[in-house]
Design a protein around this motif. Structure first.
Motif, PDB file in Angstrom:
ATOM      1  N   ALA B 347       0.772  -1.534   0.257  1.00 15.31           N
ATOM      2  CA  ALA B 347       0.246   0.324   0.144  1.00 15.31           C
ATOM      3  C   ALA B 347       0.592   1.170  -0.136  1.00 15.31           C
ATOM      4  N   LEU B 348       2.065   1.321   0.702  1.00 18.86           N
ATOM      5  CA  LEU B 348       2.295   2.293   1.005  1.00 18.86           C
ATOM      6  C   LEU B 348       3.250   2.306  -0.819  1.00 18.86           C
ATOM      7  N   THR B 349       4.051   1.698  -1.332  1.00 21.35           N
ATOM      8  CA  THR B 349       4.979   1.341  -2.683  1.00 21.35           C
ATOM      9  C   THR B 349       3.598   2.087  -3.624  1.00 21.35           C
ATOM     10  N   PHE B 350       2.340   1.725  -2.946  1.00 23.25           N
ATOM     11  CA  PHE B 350       1.061   2.219  -4.522  1.00 23.25           C
ATOM     12  C   PHE B 350       1.019   3.347  -4.019  1.00 23.25           C
ATOM     13  N   ILE B 351       1.520   4.134  -3.014  1.00 24.69           N
ATOM     14  CA  ILE B 351       1.077   5.759  -3.008  1.00 24.69           C
ATOM     15  C   ILE B 351       2.623   6.157  -3.791  1.00 24.69           C
ATOM     16  N   PHE B 352       3.644   5.682  -3.168  1.00 23.83           N
ATOM     17  CA  PHE B 352       5.041   5.999  -3.148  1.00 23.83           C
ATOM     18  C   PHE B 352       4.803   6.312  -5.273  1.00 23.83           C
ATOM     19  N   LEU B 353       4.459   5.172  -5.648  1.00 28.15           N
ATOM     20  CA  LEU B 353       4.836   4.956  -7.462  1.00 28.15           C
ATOM     21  C   LEU B 353       4.036   5.776  -7.394  1.00 28.15           C
ATOM     22  N   PHE B 354       2.635   5.779  -7.203  1.00 27.95           N
ATOM     23  CA  PHE B 354       1.545   6.485  -8.062  1.00 27.95           C
ATOM     24  C   PHE B 354       2.132   8.029  -7.630  1.00 27.95           C
ATOM     25  N   ILE B 355       3.001   8.397  -6.679  1.00 28.78           N
ATOM     26  CA  ILE B 355       3.015  10.067  -6.293  1.00 28.78           C
ATOM     27  C   ILE B 355       3.518  10.038  -7.981  1.00 28.78           C
ATOM     28  N   ILE B 356       4.891   9.544  -7.980  1.00 26.84           N
ATOM     29  CA  ILE B 356       5.419   9.701  -9.628  1.00 26.84           C
ATOM     30  C   ILE B 356       4.760   9.596 -10.198  1.00 26.84           C
ATOM     31  N   GLY B 357       3.754   8.628 -10.609  1.00 29.49           N
ATOM     32  CA  GLY B 357       3.057   8.428 -12.219  1.00 29.49           C
ATOM     33  C   GLY B 357       2.084  10.428 -12.395  1.00 29.49           C
TER      34      GLY B 357
END
Ligand code: HEM
Ligand SMILES: [Cu+2]
Lengths: 313, 529
Positions: B347-357
């Protein structure tokens, strides 16, 4: 294409696009650091230290002021980004007065160029440094994308329509042209080059080119040059691995199997016909996709190409 | 199948007990297995693409083979994996459990929509006799001319779209009609809100793609000239139709994953979700605004500068509700008591990568830079960050989170973390590199490229190998967990939503007694703020 230059902006307009890019990069970089920083900081700072104390967290369910702030701030920021992106774009859509007009037709898989005087070329566009030029784009088959990375411009070439693009090169040199809309097997080979010449050089080229080639050049040599400049090598290989069309090496004098089961021997007449009317005899196992060179090559140029092909035993 | 017989829903055996089941949980599991299969198959094609791009020349495959591979990769990932995986897979499994219901509103329709989906992919497999090379976007006139079996394929996509509409309708009715007593809309878990918004998009947008593919088939079979300029048609019209569906569908892909993340973050921070209403309503706002921005995929297709300006303007508005969600998730972490089990890591990875996206979106939304970056690897990087970094990581979070509930067994936590580390590393090495390729001008869908793009391509390929190892390790962990994981308690994560208030795996009709809901599912935290 060995002399493609580095990726710096090659026109004043491209510099403006770079400025917009930089602006967005700074804004988004800031929010990147802010959000990822908080994410990582909170995750580390508030990790559970001791077992059993897991429910002793404050019951915070929201904060109206904070939420209003983070609706308003992004709204203002994205509106600013929109504005600069749009401003530079709309300035760029209006050609500078006095632009020369060059017609570009996308074809599977080459760019066919027609200059105002009626002269044509394949995959190679020559322009003068400092002089704006407007490209009128069209396509004779499917949609292609006309893309000049160093000029930060791109526009689709669409069958049945004319779209346009202009630029004003600031630097002399050779710049890549790519096709960006998927168009079939040769899509990634549909490259060309924009050659920006100093005005004096350009004038000399214009004069020289009017004399239909160099008189003292041997025919096969001239043919080799034409094969390179006419997009033939996008689909045919001279040696090595097969591309989209048949290999040239060993072609002359061989027996060529055709669609429909017959064969033909590859003599001079066959080679000539294959250049000006490629659909007449289609080689077995290859798609019938080659465009005709009837209009873009003069008879003696075709003859030079045939002479060149004969040397590739 | 009697109510409350005390046996888990998995206890019946034999293929008929699956093929004819009306149990939403079994249908969900069938969807999960099917879509994960296509994810892995699509991944094989991705690896082949990356292999070819190791060298600037087409070395291992012909250009044509490369083009077929990227089409299969994209089309499978989109139509057979990412659109159905979370809604039809996890959604089917969870919606009734979350609502405190015994099943979805129309169980037979639910089963039918699974088999329509299967029929759809069988037709697509059938179309592979003449492999397509159009890209998943099928732009005319190329798709109307190419020799491949585009017509058959259109039928397959049509069927899959139909299945998606049926599922969406079923979910909307279920959410309206079958909420347990006491569960008002504002007491629903946020996953349900996201599924509600998703279903609306599916029902409204999917018919458009059905019609579009019918028109394309008519063009190919009957020679009608909708898109053929020689017959007075308009080749760009197809793009309008296509994106009118496919842009909103981007939110069908991402909203459910956002729902999962909204569930996982509070549980593992032991904090109530921050800004519940803002997250709930922003799902609806995204669903609505998503319909107004389709032409931002077409800024270089010769639309008028005014139309471009309007679509660019609207595009930026979608960014706002999305940003609100991200801020709320991060705020939920504040002063939490956070643990990092695999679901939380994802879930934290989602936020991290989604911010970049998300933050690379403005480059594409702004007109001047869009023209430069459109159809280059910048776009490839951007959409993999949102779709794979976002949706797929959210999906993985959900798989790890609900694995005990679905299978009744726990996963090996160490193996889960190790595979996560590989996936995180491999993903960023692969796709961050592509931003540089794109800025430097490498167009997408290129089997061959200029030598100046060589080194980045090698790096990206190395990353994709690491990524693949991570995914294989994760799959291996799932299989091990299924075979020999320790039995799961009903509520291993001590969460408050209803699916955890029933045994793992749940019995056939979910609950012994339909629960009475008295509070929202995010009541963590003892000290009052
Ligand atoms: C194993 C991880 C993956 C790798 C290494 C990978 C790599 C690639 C590559 C190299 C391309 C071709 C780019 C081009 O030539 O234009 C591509 C295209 C694409 N990928 Fe992936 N990808 C991966 C996972 C995914 C996932 C999970 C999704 C979506 C759920 C996805 C969706 C797409 C789409 C839609 C395209 C565009 C296809 C087209 O141009 O028609 N990919 N990917
Ligand atoms: Cu092309």
């Amino acid at each position: 294409m060995n002399s493609i230059q580095s990726f710096g902006a090659a026109s004043g307009e491209a510099g403006k696009v770079d400025a917009v890019f930089l602006l967005i990069a700074v804004i988004c970089g800031f929010f990147f650091l802010l959000t990822q920083g908080l994410l990582v900081y909170f995750a580390v700072r508030y990790r559970r230290r001791a077992a059993g104390r897991d429910n002793e967290t404050p019951r915070i369910t929201g904060n109206h002021l904070l939420e209003i702030v983070w609706i308003l701030v992004p709204t203002i920021v994205v509106m600013a980004i929109f504005y600069y992106g749009w401003k530079v774009y709309s300035d760029m859509r209006i050609p500078r007065p006095g632009a020369a007009e060059v017609h570009v037709t996308g074809k599977q898989w080459m760019w066919e160029i027609r200059y105002p005087g009626g002269r044509t070329a394949i995959n190679e566009i020559r322009v003068q440094r400092g002089k704006p030029v407007k490209f009128l784009l069209s396509s004779s088959d499917v949609i292609h994308g006309f893309y000049l990375p160093e000029f930060r411009v791109k526009m689709d070439a669409i069958p049945g329509r004319i779209t346009s693009l202009w630029l004003s090169p600031d630097r002399a040199g050779t710049f890549a042209i790519h096709c960006t809309v998927y168009c079939g097997d040769g899509h990634s080979n549909m490259n060309g080059s924009l050659i920006v010449m100093e005005p004096a050089e350009y004038a000399a080229w214009e004069r020289g080119a009017a004399e239909a080639g160099r008189a003292d050049e041997p025919l096969p040599k001239r043919g080799e040059r034409l094969v390179g400049a006419s997009g033939c090598l996008n689909c045919h290989a001279v040696s090595g691995k097969e591309k989209i069309g048949p290999n040239f090496s060993g072609l002359f004098g061989s027996k060529v199997p055709l669609e429909g089961g017959t064969t033909v021997s590859a003599d001079e007449e066959y080679l000539r016909e294959s250049i000006v009317d490629p659909g007449a005899k289609v080689v077995k196992g290859y798609p019938n996709v080659m465009p005709t060179y009837k209009t873009s090559m003069k008879a003696e140029e075709v003859r030079a190409v045939v002479e060149y092909l004969k040397t590739l035993r | 199948m009697s109510a409350g017989d005390g046996k888990g829903y998995l206890s019946e055996r034999g293929w008929r007990s699956w093929a004819f089941t009306l149990d939403h949980k079994r249908i969900g599991v069938m969807y999960l297995c099917t879509t994960i299969f296509f994810f892995l198959l699509g991944g094989v094609f991705a690896l082949l693409l990356r292999l070819e791009l190791l060298s600037p020349q087409a070395r291992y495959f012909s250009n044509h083979a490369y083009n077929v591979f990227f089409t299969l990769h994209g089309a499978m990932m989109i139509f057979l994996f990412i659109i159905p995986a979370i809604p039809s897979g996890l959604g089917n499994f969870l919606i009734p459990l979350h609502l405190g219901a015994r099943d979805v509103a129309f169980p037979r329709l639910n089963l039918a929509s699974y088999w329509v989906f299967v029929a759809g992919f069988l037709v697509i497999v059938g179309s592979l006799v003449a492999p397509m090379d159009t890209g998943w976007t099928f732009y005319t006139p190329y798709s109307a001319k190419t020799g491949a079996a585009v017509t058959t394929l259109s039928l397959g996509v049509f069927l899959i779209g139909m299945s998606s509409i049926l599922t969406g309708l079923n979910f909307i009715v279920t959410i309206h009609k079958l909420r347990a007593p006491g569960m008002s809309f504002l007491r629903m878990p946020l996953f349900l809100w996201s599924m509600y918004a998703t279903s609306i998009i599916q029902v409204v947008a999917t018919p458009v793609v059905g019609v579009t593919f019918l028109l394309l088939a008519a063009e190919r079979v009957l020679g009608v000239g909708f898109f053929d300029p020689a017959k007075g048609g308009d080749p760009v019209l197809f793009q309008h139709f296509f994106w009118f569906y496919s842009h909103p569908v981007v939110y069908v892909m991402i909203l459910p994953a956002m729902g999962i993340v909204s569930e996982v973050i509070p549980v593992f921070s032991r904090k109530p979700i921050f800004g519940y209403k803002a997250i709930a309503y922003s799902s609806l706002a995204i669903a609505f605004l998503g319909f107004l921005v389709w032409a931002h995929h077409m800024f270089t297709s010769g639309m008028s500068p005014l139309a471009n300006a309007i679509f660019s303007f609207m595009t930026f508005f979608v960014a706002v509700p999305t940003a609100v969600k991200v801020f709320n998730w991060i705020a939920t972490l504040y002063r939490g008591s956070i643990t990092f089990e695999a679901p939380m890591l994802y879930a934290l990875t989602f936020i991290f990568l989604f911010i970049i996206g998300g933050l690379t979106g403005p480059f594409l939304g702004a007109l001047a830079t869009n023209v430069q970056l459109h159809d280059t690897y910048f776009v490839v990087a951007h959409f993999h960050y949102t779709m794979m970094g976002g949706t797929v990581m959210g999906f993985f979070a959900g798989l790890h989170y609900w694995f005990p509930k679905i299978t009744g067994r726990m996963l090996n936590e160490k193996a889960a973390r190790a595979s996560w580390a590989l996936i995180f590393l491999g993903f960023n090495v692969t796709f961050f590199t592509m931003f540089f390729l794109g800025v430097r001008g490498m167009p997408r869908r290129y089997a061959e490229y200029l030598p100046k793009y060589h080194s980045e391509n090698v790096v990206a390929t190395i990353g994709s190998v690491i990524l693949t190892l991570g995914i294989l390790a994760m799959v291996w962990n799932f299989v091990q967990g299924l075979r020999s994981g320790t039995p799961a308690p009903g509520n291993p994560w001590r969460a408050l939503s209803l699916e955890w208030q029933t045994p793992s795996p749940p019995e056939t009709e979910n609950f012994h007694e339909i629960p009475l809901v008295t509070d929202w599912p995010y009541g963590y935290g003892t000290k009052k703020a």
